[in-house]
Design a protein around this motif. Structure first.
Motif, PDB file in Angstrom:
ATOM      1  N   LYS A 243      16.107   3.899   3.956  1.00  0.00           N
ATOM      2  CA  LYS A 243      14.653   3.786   3.951  1.00  0.00           C
ATOM      3  C   LYS A 243      14.012   5.129   4.289  1.00  0.00           C
ATOM      4  CE  LYS A 243      11.218   0.286   4.781  1.00  0.00           C
ATOM      5  NZ  LYS A 243      10.822  -0.929   5.520  1.00  0.00           N
TER       6      LYS A 243
ATOM      7  N   ARG B 277       6.623  -0.116  -0.833  1.00  0.00           N
ATOM      8  CA  ARG B 277       6.430   1.237  -1.341  1.00  0.00           C
ATOM      9  C   ARG B 277       7.729   2.048  -1.426  1.00  0.00           C
ATOM     10  NH1 ARG B 277       1.836   3.735  -1.697  1.00  0.00           N
ATOM     11  NH2 ARG B 277       2.719   5.701  -0.909  1.00  0.00           N
ATOM     12  N   ASN B 278       8.807   1.501  -0.922  1.00  0.00           N
ATOM     13  CA  ASN B 278      10.091   2.201  -0.931  1.00  0.00           C
ATOM     14  C   ASN B 278      10.530   2.469  -2.374  1.00  0.00           C
ATOM     15  OD1 ASN B 278      12.630   3.206  -0.468  1.00  0.00           O
ATOM     16  ND2 ASN B 278      13.514   1.240   0.165  1.00  0.00           N
TER      17      ASN B 278
ATOM     18  N   TYR C  47      -1.649   2.326   3.526  1.00  0.00           N
ATOM     19  CA  TYR C  47      -1.895   1.135   4.346  1.00  0.00           C
ATOM     20  C   TYR C  47      -3.394   0.936   4.587  1.00  0.00           C
ATOM     21  CZ  TYR C  47      -1.138  -2.165   8.228  1.00  0.00           C
ATOM     22  OH  TYR C  47      -1.136  -3.272   9.050  1.00  0.00           O
TER      23      TYR C  47
ATOM     24  N   TRP D  41       3.943  -3.873   8.798  1.00  0.00           N
ATOM     25  CA  TRP D  41       4.252  -2.495   8.416  1.00  0.00           C
ATOM     26  C   TRP D  41       5.579  -2.430   7.638  1.00  0.00           C
ATOM     27  CZ3 TRP D  41       2.090   2.006   7.751  1.00  0.00           C
ATOM     28  CH2 TRP D  41       2.884   3.153   7.656  1.00  0.00           C
ATOM     29  N   HIS D  42       6.560  -3.191   8.102  1.00  0.00           N
ATOM     30  CA  HIS D  42       7.853  -3.214   7.424  1.00  0.00           C
ATOM     31  C   HIS D  42       7.697  -3.725   5.989  1.00  0.00           C
ATOM     32  CE1 HIS D  42      12.229  -3.615   7.011  1.00  0.00           C
ATOM     33  NE2 HIS D  42      11.993  -4.786   6.459  1.00  0.00           N
TER      34      HIS D  42
ATOM     35  N   GLY E 160      11.224   6.408   5.458  1.00  0.00           N
ATOM     36  CA  GLY E 160      10.446   6.783   6.630  1.00  0.00           C
ATOM     37  C   GLY E 160      11.204   6.775   7.933  1.00  0.00           C
TER      38      GLY E 160
ATOM     39  N   HIS F  10       4.995  -3.569   4.186  1.00  0.00           N
ATOM     40  CA  HIS F  10       4.243  -2.552   3.443  1.00  0.00           C
ATOM     41  C   HIS F  10       5.174  -1.416   2.995  1.00  0.00           C
ATOM     42  CE1 HIS F  10       1.213   0.488   2.514  1.00  0.00           C
ATOM     43  NE2 HIS F  10       1.708   1.282   3.456  1.00  0.00           N
ATOM     44  N   THR F  11       5.995  -0.904   3.913  1.00  0.00           N
ATOM     45  CA  THR F  11       6.869   0.215   3.559  1.00  0.00           C
ATOM     46  C   THR F  11       7.987  -0.223   2.614  1.00  0.00           C
ATOM     47  OG1 THR F  11       8.128  -0.149   5.607  1.00  0.00           O
ATOM     48  CG2 THR F  11       6.397   1.520   5.654  1.00  0.00           C
ATOM     49  N   SER F  12       8.427  -1.468   2.733  1.00  0.00           N
ATOM     50  CA  SER F  12       9.442  -1.973   1.803  1.00  0.00           C
ATOM     51  C   SER F  12       8.884  -2.036   0.387  1.00  0.00           C
ATOM     52  CB  SER F  12       9.921  -3.367   2.245  1.00  0.00           C
ATOM     53  OG  SER F  12      10.567  -3.296   3.497  1.00  0.00           O
TER      54      SER F  12
ATOM     55  N   ILE G   1       5.897   9.043   5.990  1.00  0.00           N
ATOM     56  CA  ILE G   1       5.146   8.221   6.950  1.00  0.00           C
ATOM     57  C   ILE G   1       3.643   8.392   6.740  1.00  0.00           C
ATOM     58  CG2 ILE G   1       4.609   7.874   9.396  1.00  0.00           C
ATOM     59  CD1 ILE G   1       7.498   8.675  10.034  1.00  0.00           C
TER      60      ILE G   1
ATOM     61  N   ASN H  59       2.472   6.645   3.654  1.00  0.00           N
ATOM     62  CA  ASN H  59       2.469   5.193   3.864  1.00  0.00           C
ATOM     63  C   ASN H  59       1.270   4.758   4.701  1.00  0.00           C
ATOM     64  OD1 ASN H  59       4.762   4.561   2.369  1.00  0.00           O
ATOM     65  ND2 ASN H  59       6.157   4.820   4.106  1.00  0.00           N
TER      66      ASN H  59
END
Length: 721
Positions: free
Chosen positions: A326, A111-112, A400, A104-105, A328, A107-109, A393, A396
């Motif tokens: 970050k 998309r950041n 995901y 998850w980290h 989220g 993935h969000t990184s 969130i 994301n």
């Protein structure tokens, strides 16, 4: 109370005024291909602009601090609308409970939308010790006059940085000063959990110490050497040291506590730390000073009271979420400008200190003593940041489950990332420093530091999986931990070292007694955590550690060495508890009886602490050579060969022993005898790290085999009956 639009309008106006007072930054005239704009860029400009305007002004013209005698007298209270916001946000966060946190980290990184800023800075600006924290501080100091105009005019700034590891706020401030106020003479002091105090848990620290070890003289670890700001004596020790230097005009506080096992109560978990950081800042600052305090949500009475107190003491207070924070997470920064001065806080110091270490079961202020106008502002603020975080969130999560982003979304994300990085560099006038002499430590020095303590802070697996793991039966959990131990990339070896020349002068350091090694400069955190957990479980299950096999080791050394008639053997039992006095007495007794020319074999001697490594370093100077043997069957064996009976070294050892006895009598402990820099610069250092990894793997493997044998026996008995 004006409308939300009026509040934001006024906030933006004040922000622009604040920025107008800053010294002008010089921007580079070079325009590279990253700065070229296309027509389609204009479509994204409003979105990019919004990422840099996540700010909220607290209007505090009429706020008054309640009387000291009314403080901490009311039971905890809440604001219904804020509790609803908390539940709604937690409901969205709970959707992440089954996701593998590392995946998850990642993935969000990806998309950041500010994710390219660090990469661009590294390639174009090459700052000293660049991290995400570096970027967040640079945003805050560029958007608000955190460096007061009084400091710029006086060309003198003293700053203090709390909970600062690994040190990027400091290097970021230095970069800003070099570009925007180059004539300012700057001095700084920092306090953080001491990465060299082995009683500090890894879960509470960022254990990257490259910058800290390179600037140790600027760091204060308090009267007990732990660096724990939540200890009143440590805090007062810091305040006294800083006040001796002069007027403090900037305090930053970037502390947090690991909340991965209870993410829904992050605010309450971290509230005691925020209280200590804020009180420390109020004691440190001089009139007109600035405070930058990291917080999270402001839903609970603890946070509301703290923010109200701060709003009464500073002329301007903003709540800011930097674009590089970050998207989220719940992280926000309280930007507190133009301190009214120590005289305003003086009547409240006794009551604030009274509850410094022990969190009270009462609210700081009575609910009726806080104006409704403040609560309405906090509701507007909570709604603003909660809506933003929730939207990120949910988007994301949607991405995901779509797997790979579709082409259009991927194209847009890349374009936004580029535009955000462009804006960051151009808006804040970032340029490369002319040479490393303008840096705090220097990138060259930082890159050449031995640092094995760079464990990732992201835990393995999902939140729910970690909960399941902790609820396993002790035997199953222990075996799982044994299996999770990464194979050690160290081969069986024998390495010899010779220490010539005089021993460096002892620097005996005493501090708070600890019974368990919870962090170590001589072992990666992951191995140490597994070791400690396995030891705890084995004690709980009544499983004896595998014996040290002294007789077999005698035979092993006899084969290894041609003449072993003058060898003495000293064994140490592996244990999760640390008994420095017992180990030192044992070694001292052996040294008193050992003759010149004799050799000493240490079996099971722990090399996890500065003290033990320092003792070994001292011993090595009174023997011709030191051997470190890693063996699959016996673990780590240390051989001190041919005693020279050096009188000065034996006197040093006596000095350490006496200091240990004296410290124990006063409830403290000797923590080190030589500077950690000396121990880490030694050629012995990487071999000690290898030895610790090997020893842990050997010990854990032995315990695992004992558990497996016990389970097999129990199953056999059950089957037979």
């Amino acid at each position: 109370m004006g409308s939300k639009e009026d509040i934001f309008g006024k906030k933006r106006h004040l922000n622009e005024m604040s920025n107008a007072e800053l010294p002008k930054a010089f921007t580079s005239s070079n325009r590279n291909h990253w700065q070229k704009r296309s027509r389609s860029d204009k479509a994204f400009e409003p979105l990019v602009e919004s990422l840099f305007k996540k700010q909220f002004l607290i209007e505090n013209d009429n706020f008054i601090i309640p009387k000291p005698e009314t403080m901490f007298t009311d039971n905890p209270w809440d604001i219904n609308r804020l509790q609803i916001l908390k539940r709604e946000l937690n409901d969205i966060k709970n959707k992440l409970n089954d996701y593998d946190i590392a995946t998850w980290h990642q993935h969000t990184s990806r998309r950041n939308r500010a994710g390219d800023v660090q990469w661009r800075l590294r390639n174009e600006i090459d700052p000293e010790f660049l991290t995400q924290a570096w970027c967040k501080f640079y945003e805050n100091v560029s958007c608000f006059p955190l460096v007061p105009n009084t400091a710029v005019k006086a060309e003198k700034l003293l700053s203090v940085h709390l909970c600062e590891a690994p040190g990027a706020f400091i290097t970021s401030l230095n970069h800003w000063l070099r570009l925007n106020a180059p004539n300012v003479q700057w001095d700084w002091t920092a306090m953080t959990l001491n990465p060299y105090y082995e009683g500090n848990p890894l879960s509470c620290m960022i254990n990257d110490d490259r910058f800290i070890i390179s600037s140790l003289n600027q760091w204060c670890f308090g009267s007990d050497y732990t660096g724990n700001l939540m200890n009143l004596k440590n805090m007062m020790n810091l305040v006294e040291k800083c006040q001796e230097k002069g007027d403090v005009l900037l305090v930053t506080a970037d502390g947090s506590i690991d909340c991965t096992n209870d993410p829904g109560e992050q605010e309450s978990t971290v509230a005691p730390l925020h209280y200590c950081e804020a009180v420390t800042g109020l004691l440190l600052l001089s009139e007109h000073g600035s405070l930058l305090l990291k917080m999270f949500t402001i839903f609970e009475h603890d946070s509301l009271c703290l923010v109200y107190l701060i709003s009464c003491l500073f002329h301007q207070v903003f709540i800011n979420k930097p674009a590089t924070s970050k998207e989220g997470n719940s992280e926000i920064y309280l930007v507190c400008l133009d301190y009214r001065g120590p005289s305003y806080i003086a009547p409240y110091l006794n009551i604030l200190k009274k509850y410094y270490e022990k969190r009270p079961d009462k609210s700081m202020f009575r609910k009726e003593d806080i104006p409704d106008e403040f609560f309405q502002q906090m509701i507007s603020c909570g709604e603003f940041f909660k809506a933003y975080q929730s939207e990120v969130i949910l988007k994301n999560i949607e991405a995901y489950h779509c797997g790979e982003d579709n082409g259009q979304l991927d194209f847009e994300t890349k374009k936004i990332k580029r535009l955000v990085a462009n804006k960051f560099i151009s808006t804040y006038g970032l340029r490369k420093l002319e040479n490393e002499s303008l840096e705090v430590v220097g990138k060259t020095k930082l890159t050449h530091i031995h640092s094995i303590n760079l464990d990732p802070r992201i835990p393995d697996g999902s939140y729910n999986r970690r909960r399941v793991m902790e609820n396993l039966e002790p035997e199953c959990l222990l075996l799982t931990l044994c299996q999770n131990l990464i194979p050690i990339q160290v081969r069986e070896m024998t390495r010899w070292f010779t220490f010539t020349g005089p021993l460096d002068a002892l620097q005996i350091c005493c501090g708070k007694l600890f019974l368990k090694v919870q962090s170590s400069k001589f072992c990666t955190g992951k191995f140490l955590k597994i070791r400690n957990r396995v030891f705890e479980l084995s004690e709980k299950l009544g499983i004896d550690h595998p014996c040290s096999q002294v007789e077999s080791i005698r035979n092993f050394v006899n084969v290894l060495e041609s003449d072993t008639k003058n060898y003495k053997y000293l064994g140490f039992e592996p244990s999760i508890t640390q008994n420095n006095n017992s180990s030192l007495s044992k070694i001292n007794k052996e040294l008193e009886n050992i003759l010149e020319g004799d050799s000493l074999v240490l079996i099971g001697y722990s090399l996890l602490t500065q003290l033990n490594v320092g003792i070994l370093y001292i011993l090595a100077h009174t023997f011709k050579s030191l051997g470190v043997i890693l063996d699959e069957k016996f673990g780590c064996i240390i051989i001190l060969k041919h005693n020279l009976h050096t009188k000065s070294i034996l006197e040093c050892f006596k000095e350490v022993l006496n200091a240990t006895i004296k410290a124990e009598a006063s409830g403290e402990s000797v923590l080190s005898v030589l500077p950690v820099t000396k121990l880490c610069e030694s050629d012995l250092y990487p071999n000690i790290v290898d030895a610790n990894h090997w020893t842990i793997a050997h010990c854990v493997k032995g315990i695992g085999e004992c558990v497996q044998k016990k389970l097999s026996t129990q199953m056999g008995i059950t089957g037979h009956s």
